[in-house]
Design a protein around this motif. Sequence first.
Motif, short mmCIF file in Angstrom:
data_model
loop_
_atom_site.label_atom_id
_atom_site.label_comp_id
_atom_site.label_asym_id
_atom_site.label_seq_id
_atom_site.Cartn_x
_atom_site.Cartn_y
_atom_site.Cartn_z
N GLY A 121 0.82 -1.21 0.00
CA GLY A 121 0.00 0.00 0.00
C GLY A 121 0.85 1.25 0.00
O GLY A 121 0.59 2.20 -0.76
N LYS A 122 1.88 1.29 0.85
CA LYS A 122 2.75 2.48 0.92
C LYS A 122 3.54 2.65 -0.38
O LYS A 122 3.72 3.76 -0.88
CB LYS A 122 3.71 2.36 2.11
N ALA A 123 4.02 1.54 -0.91
CA ALA A 123 4.82 1.60 -2.13
C ALA A 123 3.99 2.12 -3.31
O ALA A 123 4.44 2.97 -4.08
CB ALA A 123 5.40 0.23 -2.45
N MET A 124 2.77 1.62 -3.44
CA MET A 124 1.93 2.05 -4.56
C MET A 124 1.48 3.49 -4.38
O MET A 124 1.39 4.24 -5.35
CB MET A 124 0.72 1.12 -4.69
N ALA A 125 1.20 3.89 -3.13
CA ALA A 125 0.75 5.27 -2.90
C ALA A 125 1.81 6.29 -3.25
O ALA A 125 1.50 7.42 -3.62
CB ALA A 125 0.34 5.43 -1.43
N SER A 126 3.08 5.89 -3.15
CA SER A 126 4.16 6.84 -3.41
C SER A 126 4.99 6.46 -4.63
O SER A 126 6.03 7.07 -4.88
CB SER A 126 5.09 6.90 -2.19
N SER A 127 4.54 5.47 -5.40
CA SER A 127 5.30 4.98 -6.56
C SER A 127 6.73 4.62 -6.16
O SER A 127 7.69 4.93 -6.87
CB SER A 127 5.30 6.02 -7.68
N ASN A 128 6.87 3.99 -5.00
CA ASN A 128 8.18 3.67 -4.45
C ASN A 128 8.55 2.23 -4.84
O ASN A 128 8.32 1.29 -4.09
CB ASN A 128 8.14 3.83 -2.93
N ASN A 129 9.15 2.07 -6.01
CA ASN A 129 9.47 0.75 -6.52
C ASN A 129 10.54 0.05 -5.68
O ASN A 129 10.51 -1.17 -5.53
CB ASN A 129 9.93 0.84 -7.98
N ALA A 130 11.50 0.83 -5.14
CA ALA A 130 12.56 0.22 -4.35
C ALA A 130 12.00 -0.44 -3.10
O ALA A 130 12.43 -1.52 -2.70
CB ALA A 130 13.60 1.28 -3.96
N LEU A 131 11.02 0.21 -2.48
CA LEU A 131 10.40 -0.35 -1.29
C LEU A 131 9.66 -1.65 -1.64
O LEU A 131 9.80 -2.66 -0.94
CB LEU A 131 9.42 0.66 -0.67
N LEU A 132 8.90 -1.64 -2.72
CA LEU A 132 8.13 -2.82 -3.10
C LEU A 132 9.06 -3.98 -3.46
O LEU A 132 8.81 -5.12 -3.08
CB LEU A 132 7.22 -2.49 -4.28
N GLU A 133 10.15 -3.69 -4.16
CA GLU A 133 11.10 -4.74 -4.52
C GLU A 133 11.71 -5.37 -3.28
O GLU A 133 11.88 -6.59 -3.20
CB GLU A 133 12.20 -4.16 -5.41
N SER A 134 12.05 -4.55 -2.29
CA SER A 134 12.63 -5.07 -1.06
C SER A 134 11.65 -5.94 -0.29
O SER A 134 12.02 -6.97 0.27
CB SER A 134 13.12 -3.92 -0.17
N CYS A 135 10.40 -5.52 -0.27
CA CYS A 135 9.38 -6.32 0.42
C CYS A 135 9.10 -7.62 -0.33
O CYS A 135 8.88 -8.66 0.31
CB CYS A 135 8.10 -5.50 0.60
N ASN A 136 9.10 -7.57 -1.65
CA ASN A 136 8.92 -8.78 -2.44
C ASN A 136 10.05 -9.77 -2.18
O ASN A 136 9.84 -10.98 -2.04
CB ASN A 136 8.87 -8.45 -3.93
N LYS A 137 11.26 -9.23 -2.09
CA LYS A 137 12.44 -10.08 -1.85
C LYS A 137 12.36 -10.71 -0.45
O LYS A 137 12.68 -11.89 -0.27
CB LYS A 137 13.71 -9.23 -1.98
N ALA A 138 11.92 -9.92 0.54
CA ALA A 138 11.82 -10.45 1.90
C ALA A 138 10.74 -11.53 1.99
O ALA A 138 10.89 -12.53 2.69
CB ALA A 138 11.51 -9.31 2.87
N LYS A 139 9.65 -11.31 1.28
CA LYS A 139 8.53 -12.27 1.33
C LYS A 139 8.90 -13.58 0.63
O LYS A 139 8.49 -14.65 1.04
CB LYS A 139 7.31 -11.63 0.65
N GLY A 140 9.70 -13.46 -0.45
CA GLY A 140 10.15 -14.66 -1.14
C GLY A 140 9.12 -15.25 -2.07
O GLY A 140 8.01 -14.81 -2.21
#
Length: 470
Positions: free
Chosen positions: A451-470
């Motif tokens: 939600g935070k990543a999409m609201a701010s177009s923060n791709n780096a945040l989303l990529e890091s969370c995707n990586k952590a989630k696996g």
Amino acid sequence: MQVPGIPSLGKAKVDPNLTQIAANFKGPAAGRNAVATQTLQSIQLQNKALGVAQDGKIDAYLNAILARLQAGLPGTPPPARVYATPNTEFNARSFEDGGIFIPYKVLDALESEDELASLIAHEYAHVALQHYHSDWIDTAANLAYSAGNIYINRQLKTSTDKDLLGMVLTNDAVLGASQIGLVPALTRDQENEADQLGVDLLIRARYSIVGAITFLSRMEEWEARNQAILDQRKTNYFDLFSKSEQSVIAKAIDAQIDVLENKLAKQIHSTSQKHDKGEDRSKTLRSYIKQHYAGVDRPPLSVAPYTAALKSSHAKAFFTGLDQAHASTAALAQKNLPQALSNATGATKSPAALVPFARHVMINAMAVNGKSADALAMLESDVGTNSALFVDNVFLINILKKSSPEKALTLAQHSYERYADSPELLPDLILLSKQQKNPFAVMKYYGVCAGKAMASSNNALLESCNKAKG
């Protein structure tokens, strides 16, 4: 890239025939004050950067001035509190909850209580006039620098991930850059309104309006200094890495900075979001004074109380301690480790010894000078008592991840709840919850991250969370 729309100001301009105080606050001065014991939300925000520089004598003096200014309002004034900070830039800021933050360099650079009262009155006027409904850009800035933090600490496969000095230098670069994200977004009209109400409050408190004009006259020189400081904080990110790495980092960091500095430029310009220069603000304020206060008394500037409070031997030693803390950080950046420890030790032997930034600097200096056990003991003590800066919480989380992941998760959860808008913790919360085999927590934190990543177009945040989630 989508950017949020700037909220409507929704407030009619004041009749030019009225003063700000007459238009916004009905009734005679009530002689009351409402100095808050703490402003929790803004303290949490400031602790995400360099924190506050608490000192009993200086705090009492600053808030006595605030109380005197508040007494000029009718009824019960909005609560507020003034804090000194260890920042080196020349400005001040206030927040919706009444927190007013003034760097120690400013406190040491003025020449009268009237000037200081003018600055406090201006910042308090923003609070009293409820100017902070347009502070959405704070969150955007926080997310932008969080993206840089996440990228540097989690995606680069260089010595920075393994080397203690590299980690310390990276954290300090993040710490300085985070301070940039804490500047509230205010329009030019709002700045002028605050200048004007500030003068109204000064006069009601029987300060000299000469203090307001004198203070504004300093701003042109200060603006150049501040820009140099902000530019250096940005480049401190890049100085840690090779040129080949810098181009990669730029995609994560500068792309986000572009959102603030370039993609929003037209919208910001359309609302006159940039401050007037000191000379222009001074002209506007002089016109206001000439219209409404042409015949008002102009008492002599009150120099003696200011000198007694902020030029005393105690204040000088306190400010010198903060200077030594900054000198330690500079020595670390130059990899002069013994000098960094010497300067940090000087700071912790000064009246500034308990300032969280000074302790942060001492922790760093000990850690890289072979005193890691002492550094860890101080770090755990400070974080355990909630007196540490946010970056020290992150530092301890990184240390605990390998030795005690369960403790790391508990600390990450506590830090996320305590410090507002901390998206850089979300990848750790996801990863550590996954390690503790808690899929519900993983999905909860991942949902927040997305939600935070999409609201701010923060791709780096989303990529890091995707990586952590696996």
